[in-house]
Structure formats: C-alpha cells, structure tokens
Scaffold this motif. Structure first.
Motif, PDB file in Angstrom:
ATOM      1  N   MET B   1      44.792  43.107  -4.421  1.00  0.00           N
ATOM      2  CA  MET B   1      45.921  41.770  -5.099  1.00  0.00           C
ATOM      3  C   MET B   1      45.779  40.739  -4.295  1.00  0.00           C
ATOM      4  SD  MET B   1      49.729  43.092  -4.816  1.00  0.00           S
ATOM      5  CE  MET B   1      50.855  41.854  -4.549  1.00  0.00           C
ATOM      6  N   LEU B   2      46.456  39.460  -4.628  1.00  0.00           N
ATOM      7  CA  LEU B   2      46.599  38.494  -3.769  1.00  0.00           C
ATOM      8  C   LEU B   2      48.095  38.414  -3.065  1.00  0.00           C
ATOM      9  CD1 LEU B   2      45.588  35.303  -3.332  1.00  0.00           C
ATOM     10  CD2 LEU B   2      46.888  34.765  -5.008  1.00  0.00           C
ATOM     11  N   VAL B   3      47.896  38.243  -1.763  1.00  0.00           N
ATOM     12  CA  VAL B   3      49.029  38.087  -0.982  1.00  0.00           C
ATOM     13  C   VAL B   3      49.279  36.648  -0.727  1.00  0.00           C
ATOM     14  CG1 VAL B   3      49.643  40.370  -0.372  1.00  0.00           C
ATOM     15  CG2 VAL B   3      48.456  38.902   0.920  1.00  0.00           C
ATOM     16  N   ILE B   4      50.707  35.918  -0.550  1.00  0.00           N
ATOM     17  CA  ILE B   4      50.556  34.689  -0.342  1.00  0.00           C
ATOM     18  C   ILE B   4      51.365  34.592   1.076  1.00  0.00           C
ATOM     19  CG2 ILE B   4      50.543  33.439  -2.286  1.00  0.00           C
ATOM     20  CD1 ILE B   4      53.530  33.428  -2.810  1.00  0.00           C
ATOM     21  N   TYR B  73      48.908  38.970  11.639  1.00  0.00           N
ATOM     22  CA  TYR B  73      49.470  38.493  10.508  1.00  0.00           C
ATOM     23  C   TYR B  73      48.822  39.054   9.194  1.00  0.00           C
ATOM     24  CZ  TYR B  73      53.670  35.778  12.209  1.00  0.00           C
ATOM     25  OH  TYR B  73      54.526  35.209  12.737  1.00  0.00           O
ATOM     26  N   PHE B  74      47.428  38.503   9.305  1.00  0.00           N
ATOM     27  CA  PHE B  74      46.459  38.687   8.013  1.00  0.00           C
ATOM     28  C   PHE B  74      45.865  40.052   8.031  1.00  0.00           C
ATOM     29  CE2 PHE B  74      45.727  33.852   8.322  1.00  0.00           C
ATOM     30  CZ  PHE B  74      46.737  33.607   7.800  1.00  0.00           C
ATOM     31  N   GLU B  75      45.647  40.839   9.232  1.00  0.00           N
ATOM     32  CA  GLU B  75      44.444  41.992   9.173  1.00  0.00           C
ATOM     33  C   GLU B  75      44.883  42.990   8.295  1.00  0.00           C
ATOM     34  OE1 GLU B  75      42.892  43.477  12.946  1.00  0.00           O
ATOM     35  OE2 GLU B  75      41.412  44.378  11.744  1.00  0.00           O
ATOM     36  N   PRO B  76      46.377  43.343   8.656  1.00  0.00           N
ATOM     37  CA  PRO B  76      46.802  44.508   7.789  1.00  0.00           C
ATOM     38  C   PRO B  76      46.451  44.415   6.165  1.00  0.00           C
ATOM     39  CG  PRO B  76      48.487  43.885   9.242  1.00  0.00           C
ATOM     40  CD  PRO B  76      47.611  42.873   9.145  1.00  0.00           C
ATOM     41  N   PHE B  77      46.712  43.216   5.640  1.00  0.00           N
ATOM     42  CA  PHE B  77      46.422  43.053   4.200  1.00  0.00           C
ATOM     43  C   PHE B  77      44.942  43.077   3.759  1.00  0.00           C
ATOM     44  CE2 PHE B  77      50.579  41.315   5.359  1.00  0.00           C
ATOM     45  CZ  PHE B  77      51.489  41.754   4.254  1.00  0.00           C
ATOM     46  N   PHE B  78      44.034  42.568   4.618  1.00  0.00           N
ATOM     47  CA  PHE B  78      42.706  42.752   4.460  1.00  0.00           C
ATOM     48  C   PHE B  78      42.301  44.131   4.558  1.00  0.00           C
ATOM     49  CE2 PHE B  78      41.241  38.118   5.849  1.00  0.00           C
ATOM     50  CZ  PHE B  78      41.449  37.668   4.596  1.00  0.00           C
ATOM     51  N   ASN B  80      44.056  46.462   3.690  1.00  0.00           N
ATOM     52  CA  ASN B  80      44.685  47.253   2.754  1.00  0.00           C
ATOM     53  C   ASN B  80      44.076  46.941   1.525  1.00  0.00           C
ATOM     54  OD1 ASN B  80      46.734  48.813   1.549  1.00  0.00           O
ATOM     55  ND2 ASN B  80      47.745  47.025   0.945  1.00  0.00           N
ATOM     56  N   GLY B  81      42.923  45.856   1.547  1.00  0.00           N
ATOM     57  CA  GLY B  81      42.168  45.365   0.320  1.00  0.00           C
ATOM     58  C   GLY B  81      42.434  44.316  -0.505  1.00  0.00           C
ATOM     59  N   ASP B  82      43.933  43.625   0.283  1.00  0.00           N
ATOM     60  CA  ASP B  82      44.220  42.446  -0.595  1.00  0.00           C
ATOM     61  C   ASP B  82      43.514  41.163  -0.021  1.00  0.00           C
ATOM     62  OD1 ASP B  82      46.464  43.955  -1.633  1.00  0.00           O
ATOM     63  OD2 ASP B  82      47.518  43.859   0.376  1.00  0.00           O
ATOM     64  N   ASP B  83      43.790  40.072  -1.011  1.00  0.00           N
ATOM     65  CA  ASP B  83      43.265  38.825  -0.515  1.00  0.00           C
ATOM     66  C   ASP B  83      44.313  38.043  -0.120  1.00  0.00           C
ATOM     67  OD1 ASP B  83      40.587  39.628  -1.465  1.00  0.00           O
ATOM     68  OD2 ASP B  83      40.744  38.852  -3.543  1.00  0.00           O
ATOM     69  N   ILE B  84      44.196  36.953   0.525  1.00  0.00           N
ATOM     70  CA  ILE B  84      45.048  36.251   0.993  1.00  0.00           C
ATOM     71  C   ILE B  84      45.122  34.839   0.698  1.00  0.00           C
ATOM     72  CG2 ILE B  84      46.193  35.372   3.361  1.00  0.00           C
ATOM     73  CD1 ILE B  84      45.668  38.000   4.591  1.00  0.00           C
ATOM     74  N   MET B  85      46.210  34.118   0.406  1.00  0.00           N
ATOM     75  CA  MET B  85      46.350  32.729   0.152  1.00  0.00           C
ATOM     76  C   MET B  85      47.584  32.299   1.319  1.00  0.00           C
ATOM     77  SD  MET B  85      47.306  30.384  -2.900  1.00  0.00           S
ATOM     78  CE  MET B  85      45.745  30.499  -3.915  1.00  0.00           C
ATOM     79  N   LYS B 110      34.671  41.052   9.475  1.00  0.00           N
ATOM     80  CA  LYS B 110      35.038  42.619   9.650  1.00  0.00           C
ATOM     81  C   LYS B 110      35.333  43.172   8.078  1.00  0.00           C
ATOM     82  CE  LYS B 110      38.233  45.329  12.506  1.00  0.00           C
ATOM     83  NZ  LYS B 110      39.340  45.133  13.198  1.00  0.00           N
ATOM     84  N   TYR B 111      35.675  42.268   7.410  1.00  0.00           N
ATOM     85  CA  TYR B 111      36.031  42.625   5.970  1.00  0.00           C
ATOM     86  C   TYR B 111      35.428  41.739   5.171  1.00  0.00           C
ATOM     87  CZ  TYR B 111      39.981  44.809   8.354  1.00  0.00           C
ATOM     88  OH  TYR B 111      40.547  45.533   9.496  1.00  0.00           O
ATOM     89  N   PRO B 112      34.193  41.898   4.788  1.00  0.00           N
ATOM     90  CA  PRO B 112      33.379  40.693   4.225  1.00  0.00           C
ATOM     91  C   PRO B 112      33.570  40.543   2.606  1.00  0.00           C
ATOM     92  CG  PRO B 112      31.907  42.598   4.712  1.00  0.00           C
ATOM     93  CD  PRO B 112      33.219  42.768   5.447  1.00  0.00           C
ATOM     94  N   GLU B 113      34.180  41.783   2.257  1.00  0.00           N
ATOM     95  CA  GLU B 113      34.606  41.664   0.450  1.00  0.00           C
ATOM     96  C   GLU B 113      35.988  40.754   0.362  1.00  0.00           C
ATOM     97  OE1 GLU B 113      32.814  44.200  -1.680  1.00  0.00           O
ATOM     98  OE2 GLU B 113      31.653  43.568  -0.226  1.00  0.00           O
ATOM     99  N   ARG B 114      36.825  40.477   1.393  1.00  0.00           N
ATOM    100  CA  ARG B 114      37.961  39.977   1.179  1.00  0.00           C
ATOM    101  C   ARG B 114      37.899  38.571   1.191  1.00  0.00           C
ATOM    102  NH1 ARG B 114      38.478  44.028  -0.353  1.00  0.00           N
ATOM    103  NH2 ARG B 114      39.327  42.497  -2.067  1.00  0.00           N
ATOM    104  N   LYS B 115      38.828  37.921   0.334  1.00  0.00           N
ATOM    105  CA  LYS B 115      38.984  36.479  -0.477  1.00  0.00           C
ATOM    106  C   LYS B 115      39.913  35.930   0.657  1.00  0.00           C
ATOM    107  CE  LYS B 115      36.090  35.870  -4.147  1.00  0.00           C
ATOM    108  NZ  LYS B 115      36.099  36.681  -5.360  1.00  0.00           N
TER     109      LYS B 115
END
Lengths: 549, 290
Positions: B1-4, B73-78, B80-85, B110-115
């Motif tokens: 999912m997308l986290v902001i 800040y960002f890594e835990p979400f990546f 976890n499979g989330d995308d970040i805005m 490190k997480y090439p799938e993540r956006k």
C-alpha cells in the motif's frame, strides 16, 4: 579715490569680520524666531567665515587668489542656511575679483554686487527680509554713493549704515520675524562681519587669527572629566609631521606602513602624505607613545591633543567618516544627518552608509557632507539632511562633489528622513525613480517635537511660559505644559494622532526612561488602533520626537 | 500500500497528521548548542515561549537532516512492502532534499520493487500545508499515487502564500529571501511583503508602512490572485501574532462569508527561525504562481 584693497588687506578684513562676529555670535543666536533655545545662526555664520579666514595660504598673495582661497574655505565650511548664503556671497565676491592684483572701491563694489547676485542664486526661492535683502540693499546704497572723493572707510561706513537700516526693516518683510519681535539673524550676523571689516580698514588690530576659534566655538566643559572619571575614549590626537632627511629616507617613506604603525597604537586613524608633510589623526589612549614613535620620522609642525571625554560630541563627527570606504562600489548609498546615539543607530540599522553628526543643535557643514560622501562607495548617493537649516549645505556639497551622483532628498525632520529611508526600495530602479519615490515617502509624514521653552511669549494662540515644555510641529506651537509628557500628549491630540497607522516615539536625552514609558502608556491607551513604537533616540534639544505616518 | 510522509516544516501537527494518515519527518533547529527535533523532543510546540526567546535576541539555526535519518524513516515501510509518497518543503530552500534523494537511491537498490514518489510543495509553512491537506484529502479518498502526482503537476502552482515580516534580521541571516534591497535593515513600523514563487523561492515584493496597511495588502492579494478560493481551505499562519491572525480571519470572513474554511496555524519553529516573530501570512487557492 582712496587706497586700494590688496590681498593682504582683504584677508585681514575677513579675519576682522570673523573676530567681530565671534564676539557677538551669542546675540545673533538669540535672534531666534522660535521660543526654544536652538538658535545657532551666529555659530553657523562664524564657523563658515572662520573656515575661510583659516584657509591655509597657498603662497599667492594677489587679491584674486586670496579671495578665491577664502571663498573656497567658506564653501567647504558652510553650515546652516545663513552660512551657506554667506559662503556664496564670498564666492561671488571672489569671482568679481578674479585675476586682480588689487581693487579700487568701484571694482570692489562691483564684486560685492556679484556676491549679492551669487547669493540669490544659492537659494531656489529667495525670501526677502533675510540676509539676502540686507546685503543687496547695502551694496546698492553704498554703490550709488561712490564718487571721486569716496574713501574706503567712507564706503564701508555707507555699507554699515544701510545694512543696519535694512536689517531694521526685515520684520516688515517677513511676518514670522514680526510675530516673534526679532530682526533677521543672518542679516544681523552680516552687520557684525562688515563692522569687523571696517575696524580693520580703520587700522584696528586683528587678534583673532581665525584658526583655533572654531574649536572654541563649542564650550568645553572640563567638569565632564573629574578625578574619578575613567578614560573611555582616549585622546583625539592630530598633528602635522615634517619628514626629516636626517631621520628617514624620504623617497622611500611608505605612508601605508606608517599608517599601520599608527593604527597599532590607536583607532580612527587617518593619515596622508602631502610632499614631505604627513598629516595624522588618531584616537589613542596613549598620545605620548604615538608622538614618540612618529618623531622617529620627522618633527612636528603643529600638534593638537584633546581629551575626547570632554569634546566627545565633536569628535564623533570625524569618527564616523574614517576609513569606512567599502571596497565594492554599490549602485546606491545613503548619507543622513542625525544626532543622539539611538537616532544614529536607528539610521544605521535602516541602512545608512554614513550618518553625519548634527541636526538642529549643530548644523553640519558642506565639508562635513563631502567627507561623508567620500566614505560611501556608490554610484548614486542619496542624502537626507533631516533639517530645514541643513538642506542648503547638503545641496552645496552635492554641487561641489563630482565622484558620485548626489541626490539630496530635502527632508526637513528626522521623521521625514526615517520614513523615506525605511520605505526606500532601490532594487532594479534608476536614480531618478528612487529619488522621486524617496521624496514621496517623506511627504506623508508629520513630525512633532517637544522642547523646553526659552522665553515667555504667546505663539499660535498658546501661552508659552519660560521653562515649560512646548509641543510643536512644522513651526506651529500646539501645547505648553510644565510636564513634558503632558505637552507631548496634548500635541498628539492636536495632530490627530489617532488617524495615523504608525506613531514612532523617539525619547531624547532630556527624557528619562520613566517619562518615556509614562508617555508611551498614555498614548497607547488613547490610540488603540495606532501602532506605537518607542525608541531611545537620545537626541539633544528635543525631549520627544513624534513621527506620525 | 501507499504511505504518505511530510515534514514538520509544512506546519502539519501530529494530530492532523494522524487524521490524514501522514507520517511526520521532524526538521530540526538549534540554539545555544542544543538541537531540537519538533514533536520528537517535545509533544506540544510552546510557540509563545519560543517566539519570546527570539524576541529576546536568540536566533536559532536550522540544519538539514542526514541521509541516514531518512533511511531510518523510510526503510521500515519499504521492508514491509509499502510504497512511499513524500510531500516535502521547497527543495529550493534546503539541502535536506538532496540527502533524501541519496537515501531513496540507496533504499531502492535494496528494495528494487518499491516505489517512491516525491511532491515538492515549493513552499514552507502554510504554502506547503495547503498542498499537504489537499493531498491528504485525495489519499483519504483512496486516490492512487499516480492520480495524486497528476493532480500535483497542475495544482502545486495554484496555491499562493503572501506574508509580511516584522524584523528582517532573521531573513537577512538566513539569506533565504531575494529582492531585499541592500539598504534594508531593521525596519521600524515598516513591513516587507514576501511571496513564494513558482521556483519555490521567497521573493520580497515591496513594503507597507504599518501593520494595518500590510494586512490590507494581504487582503488585496487574496482578492486579486485568489481563484476558486471558497472550494479550498484558506490558511492563515502567524509567528506569535494571534490577534493579527484573528483580525485577518475576520476580514476574510467579511469578504467571503462565514462558510469559508479558514484555519489559523502557528508557524513551526524551524520556519520561525528564519522569519522571526510577528509575521503573518495567508495561503489560498489562486491563479498560477508567478
């Protein structure tokens, strides 16, 4: 026809004129239209003529050269409106005597005529009933009476007769004089000068040599440095040093190195080399050290050391201009006039490059302005004189200065200067645009003053009691009270302070912090919609200045 | 999912962040040798105390946050499979965004799938907050990252802020405003008017004598530049000048009616370190920024 006027006689006459004015300058000062003790016409005119009398000789003794040298000195030294006009009279006289070895009465009379014309040119709107009228009438009267039997002494007697009559008529021409019950102060100063000149023609001695008197013009109060005082500012030390071949290799003498040496012993250092003479100005705690070191290069020609705790106000003038030259040439620079620590700081923080010390209590000279211009490295210099009696000196300085485009914004009060400067925006604008805008900004401002009255009188329907405080604006008196805060508060009412956006309250050196706070609280309570800002201006003479915008 | 994500320079408070689902990146300021991270080192921003400290002479400095901090800040979400805005403050005002890019580059290896999506609000405080709120609305309404980016392309330049400052010494020190003429120093009673342009830079656009005139000038901009004002929030920010903010709000209501969505916020301390106390600004939906 009587004897001729040569260079030496003319110079002595000018010195005699200066001397007589010096003695009587207090009387001239007191011929003040306004009932507060701020009259300084006598001081201004004296300092102006003295600057001419003291102009160092260039070795040329002919009348044309001597009169030109004296006129140049006066143009530079001109202070106040009467001083500027006086300097222009002598500039006109010098023009009339150009190239002459000496002059007979007719020629001299024609030169005086030129002086009168030149003086009229000095002001954009000549006002009759002033020094201009008095001098013109006298020159015209005495000129018509010249005949083959006229003696120099007689000619000057005629001049004086008509100077006095014309002076007595000035209240008829100028209502403000009539209302105040005085004659024109500038005209009166001129009478004393011409009387002093005649005294020399009559064979009288000139004891006052010009120089030196200028520093006496302001009384030094030795009580301001007591047995318990601490030396804070040191000594203003000035001297001329003649380099000596026996002591140094004059050809290899390096003035920069020498300046560095002096700087290691003091500050505010100005020194320059003229031939084999070094002129030095330094503020130092240990003048003896400076003298010892400098004497290693030569011998002293003149020497002056003054404790700056006694004459601090005057040294501030010089202080401000020294070696402040900025390296990068700016498009716009600002020179303004103020006195009082807080006011000077305010103007500096508003972006003024140089603040010339002075104002109502001490009018700066054209030379002071030129010194200030020299410290500002800018294409265009905007000048805010901030006093009606300083504008002419600033304009004269502007005419004499050619290293920058000088624009005098004719601000008549510190309020106008403050307002124009604070709203000034030079970004991407031409000099014409900036100057025009600055004049506009200065216009929407009303400045009120509170000062102590110096005599009991009635003005503008207000009964003024000697020793009371009066509130006035644009030379109209609005209030009188034994309490300065009350005088200020009533002044605010009369000026309809509540209808303005901003009220800047500048507390002068005569107002205590408690009084300033009391006034601030009072007017804050009265005018809730006005943004009231209080500053410690520290200005002399005016206990409060109120700037309404 | 997308986290902001957004940062504290946008004036978003933790409560509001929660309301929209934003994660908050804390932008630090320092004084007297201490570095303070808003809402990490304190829970409630004591604005009065902070701005009084500035009035008393303290001028805090601000600093960019490091690449490592962004990774934290960002890594835990990546992971976890989330995308970040990340909806951030103007890149033109800070070095932080460069560090952020370096962090993202490292993480994407490190997480090439993540956006990862970045939205530059080209502003600070309420200029950014207007956009942060709008994007928050879209996010809550379930819009996709692509849809939000599409919206931002057109709309970021359609929010304007105009504000006036009281004391230029803060701006002068930070050097973050252009257009101040060389002759401008401390101003007494005169307020410079500042605007943030399409490049995300603060520009001085003139001055007004007196607060009243300055306030009128803000109103004039709202009326002249405002576009579809009432369909959007009108944000007013102040740096401890609440009375002035209330007055401005009343003026806006008088003009646009009581039903307009006005919100008054206190400028965050990091931005406040650059503008000083007694500033007042307004942000609204407008014609395209200059």
């Amino acid at each position: 026809m009587d004897r001729l006027i040569d260079g030496a006689l003319f110079e002595n006459m000018v010195k005699g004129g200066a001397e007589n004015l010096y003695v009587n300058r207090g009387i001239v000062n007191d011929l003040n239209v306004f009932p507060i003790p701020d009259g300084d016409t006598g001081d201004n005119m004296f300092m102006t003529i003295d600057a001419g009398a003291a102009a160092p000789s260039d070795g040329q003794a002919d009348l044309g050269s001597v009169s030109a040298r004296i006129a140049h000195g006066m143009l530079l030294g001109a202070r106040g409106n009467s001083g500027v006009i006086l300097s222009r009279i002598f500039a006109g006289i010098a023009a009339g005597l150009h190239d002459l070895e000496d002059a007979d009465i007719t020629t001299f009379g024609q030169a005086l005529q030129k002086g009168s014309e030149e003086a009229y040119n000095a002001v954009s709107v000549p006002v009759e009933g002033t020094i201009l009228t008095v001098f013109r009438d006298a020159v015209s009267y005495a000129g018509k009476r010249i005949n083959n039997d006229t003696t120099l002494d007689g000619y000057f007697a005629d001049l004086i007769t008509e100077l006095r009559s014309s002076l007595a008529r000035t209240p008829e021409l100028l209502d403000v004089l009539k209302e105040a019950g005085v004659v024109d102060s500038g005209g009166a100063g001129l009478v004393y000068i011409v009387e002093g000149m005649k005294h020399v023609i009559d064979g009288g001695e000139v004891t006052h040599a010009g120089q030196g008197a200028a520093s006496n013009a302001k009384q030094i109060n030795i009580e301001s440095f007591t047995a318990d005082s601490e030396l804070e500012f040191g000594y203003c030390t000035e001297f001329l040093l003649r380099l000596q071949r026996s002591k140094t290799d004059i050809e290899k003498f390096d003035i920069n190195e020498f300046t560095e040496l002096v700087k290691s012993m003091g500050d505010s250092v100005v020194s320059f080399l003229d031939g084999t003479i070094v002129k030095v100005h330094v503020h130092t705690m240990h003048p003896g050290e400076v003298l010892n070191e400098c004497q290693k290069y030569g011998e002293f020609l003149t020497l002056k050391i003054e404790n700056m705790m006694l004459q601090h106000n005057e040294t501030v003038i010089e202080n401000r201009f020294e070696i402040k030259k900025e390296k990068v040439r700016k498009k716009f620079g600002v020179v303004t006039v103020a006195s009082g620590k807080g006011l000077v700081e305010t103007f500096e923080s508003l972006g003024a490059d140089a603040v010339v010390d002075g104002g109502q209590s001490m009018n700066p000279s054209s030379g002071d302005f030129i010194k200030a211009f020299e410290t500002v490295n800018a294409d265009t210099i905007l000048v805010f004189p901030n006093n009606g009696n300083v504008i002419l000196a600033a304009m004269q300085a502007a005419d004499m200065y050619d290293k920058a485009d000088i624009r005098v914004i004719p601000t008549k009060t510190v309020g106008e200067g403050y307002s124009a400067l604070s709203m000034l925006d030079t970004e991407g604008k031409t000099a014409d645009e900036v100057a025009e805008e600055a004049e506009e900004y200065a216009q929407g401002v009303v400045t009120g003053f509170v000062s102590r009255a110096g005599r009991t009188t009635e003005m503008d329907g207000v009964s003024i009691i000697d020793g009371d405080y009066i509130g006035f604006s644009d030379d109209v008196v609005y209030s009188d009270s034994p309490d300065k805060c009350e005088a200020a508060s009533v002044l605010c009412d009369k000026l309809d302070a509540g209808s303005y956006d901003v009220l800047l309250l500048l507390a002068g050196e005569g107002a205590t912090a408690e009084e300033a706070q009391r006034l601030y609280d009072d007017i804050s309570e009265k005018y809730k919609d006005v943004e009231i800002i209080m500053r410690d201006g520290g200005q002399p003479l005016h206990d409060f200045i109120l700037v309404l915008e | 999912m997308l986290v902001i994500f957004t940062d504290t320079d946008t004036d978003l408070t933790p409560e509001k962040a929660k309301e929209f689902g934003y994660h908050l990146i804390s932008m630090p300021y320092s004084y007297d040798g201490k570095t303070i991270y808003p809402y990490e080192d304190f829970e409630v921003f004591e604005s009065k105390k902070f701005y009084d400290m500035l009035r008393a002479g303290t001028i805090p400095t601000t600093s960019a946050i490091s690449k490592e901090k962004y990774i934290d800040y960002f890594e835990p979400f990546f992971k976890n499979g989330d995308d970040i805005m990340y909806v951030h403050l103007s890149e033109a005002m800070t070095m932080t965004i460069e560090n952020m890019r370096a962090a993202v580059k490292e993480l994407q290896e490190k997480y090439p799938e993540r956006k990862f999506y970045a939205v530059d609000t080209k502003g600070i405080t309420i200029e950014s907050l207007s956009i942060v709120y709008e994007i928050g609305d879209l996010y809550k309404a379930g819009k996709t990252a692509e849809e939000i980016i599409e919206w931002a392309k057109e709309e970021v330049d359609r929010f304007s802020v105009y504000f006036f400052a009281d004391d230029l010494k803060f701006f002068k020190r930070s050097g973050r405003v252009s257009g101040f003429s060389a002759a401008m120093g401390t101003l007494i009673g005169v307020r410079p008017i500042i605007y943030i342009n399409r490049e995300g830079k603060m520009i001085s656009i003139g001055k007004e004598r007196g607060k009243k005139n300055a306030l009128n000038r803000l109103m004039k901009y709202l009326e002249e530049k405002g576009d579809d004002v009432k369909s959007h929030r009108i944000l007013i920010a102040h740096s401890d000048a609440e009375e002035d903010a209330n007055e401005l709000a009343a003026r806006v209501r008088e003009k646009y009616g009581d039903d307009c969505r006005i919100e008054i916020v206190v400028a965050n301390p990091t931005a406040g370190s650059h503008c000083g106390p007694n500033c007042l600004g307004i942000s609204f939906h407008s014609v395209k920024r200059d």
